[in-house]
Design a protein around this motif. Sequence first.
Motif, short mmCIF file in Angstrom:
data_model
loop_
_atom_site.label_atom_id
_atom_site.label_comp_id
_atom_site.label_asym_id
_atom_site.label_seq_id
_atom_site.Cartn_x
_atom_site.Cartn_y
_atom_site.Cartn_z
N GLU A 111 9.60 3.79 1.95
CA GLU A 111 8.71 4.65 1.17
C GLU A 111 9.25 6.07 1.08
O GLU A 111 9.14 6.72 0.04
CB GLU A 111 7.30 4.65 1.77
CG GLU A 111 6.58 3.33 1.62
CD GLU A 111 5.16 3.36 2.15
OE1 GLU A 111 4.73 4.44 2.63
OE2 GLU A 111 4.48 2.32 2.12
N VAL A 114 11.71 6.34 -1.74
CA VAL A 114 11.06 6.39 -3.05
C VAL A 114 10.46 7.77 -3.28
O VAL A 114 10.61 8.37 -4.34
CB VAL A 114 9.99 5.29 -3.16
CG1 VAL A 114 9.29 5.37 -4.52
CG2 VAL A 114 10.61 3.90 -2.96
N ASP A 115 9.79 8.30 -2.25
CA ASP A 115 9.21 9.64 -2.37
C ASP A 115 10.27 10.67 -2.72
O ASP A 115 10.05 11.55 -3.57
CB ASP A 115 8.53 10.05 -1.05
CG ASP A 115 7.22 9.32 -0.82
OD1 ASP A 115 6.61 8.85 -1.80
OD2 ASP A 115 6.79 9.22 0.35
N GLN A 194 0.53 6.47 -5.44
CA GLN A 194 1.92 6.10 -5.22
C GLN A 194 2.07 4.71 -4.59
O GLN A 194 3.17 4.14 -4.60
CB GLN A 194 2.65 7.13 -4.36
CG GLN A 194 2.08 7.34 -2.97
CD GLN A 194 1.04 8.43 -2.94
OE1 GLN A 194 0.36 8.68 -3.94
NE2 GLN A 194 0.90 9.09 -1.80
N TYR A 198 5.51 2.08 -4.79
CA TYR A 198 6.32 1.47 -3.73
C TYR A 198 6.45 -0.03 -3.96
O TYR A 198 7.53 -0.61 -3.78
CB TYR A 198 5.69 1.72 -2.36
CG TYR A 198 5.48 3.16 -1.99
CD1 TYR A 198 6.38 4.15 -2.36
CD2 TYR A 198 4.36 3.54 -1.23
CE1 TYR A 198 6.17 5.47 -2.01
CE2 TYR A 198 4.16 4.86 -0.86
CZ TYR A 198 5.06 5.82 -1.26
OH TYR A 198 4.84 7.14 -0.90
N GLU A 202 10.03 -2.33 -4.90
CA GLU A 202 10.44 -3.49 -4.10
C GLU A 202 10.44 -4.77 -4.95
O GLU A 202 11.34 -5.61 -4.84
CB GLU A 202 9.51 -3.65 -2.90
CG GLU A 202 9.74 -4.90 -2.07
CD GLU A 202 11.16 -5.05 -1.55
OE1 GLU A 202 11.54 -6.18 -1.18
OE2 GLU A 202 11.92 -4.04 -1.51
#
Length: 252
Positions: A111, A114-115, A194, A198, A202
Amino acid sequence: MSDSLSVAARLLSDRRRSGQPGSRLPPDCRPADADSAQEIQEAVIARLGERIGGWKCGLPGTEQPIAAPIHAGDCHTDSPVPVRGNSVQVDPELAFVLAHDLPARSIPYREAEVDAAIASIHLALERVGSRYLPAEETTFPERLADGLSNEGLVIGPAVGMTLARRAATFPLQVAWGGKPRLALNARHPAGLPQAPLYWLVEFLRSRGRTVRAGQPIITGSYAGVVTLPVAETLTLRFGELGVLTVRFESAQ
């Protein structure tokens, strides 16, 4: 792709071009599962000569994936936005835009990765429209093949990322003609906006797909479907997040 799925893609792409919905796909052309539905999604884009402009997604409540591409030609940042008819149905959302690609790889993305890839978060409206007639009872794979009723996307101003990531709820106010018209209690279906992002990263990674920089990704409606008029300057205030102003004009 099988001949039957090719026929389904042709029917759905023809309906997108014409703006005319139709009955369910012929029984032998209906996708039986999510994999065949996503084959149809991609074939529709190819038949229309489009590219993927963005994504819509949500946290799956079952094993069925909630993920569909948004056609590049249907993404708008400026008004007026052409539509068919005298009203438009929209979902108020937030759109995440990545600064760099998240390419397919053998291990999942954390995560935090991604952030770190998020360049901006925008106020957004998903335009909602089905290629099936309202009275038709369709299966989830049929709706998935149709892009989960995506008609397009309006991308509004960027908002503060810290505030947006915490935006589980806020008051949503809609005005036009100089008057307030709607006041809604907006709530994200996944809790935080968000979380579906995530999941999408994936999901696409597991299928060997890259999430591309610059493609807006919407993650769920804060207020369900809202019906708005065309030929009016619409102002939508997303609580403390900011204001999105848009005008829809009938293309007919």
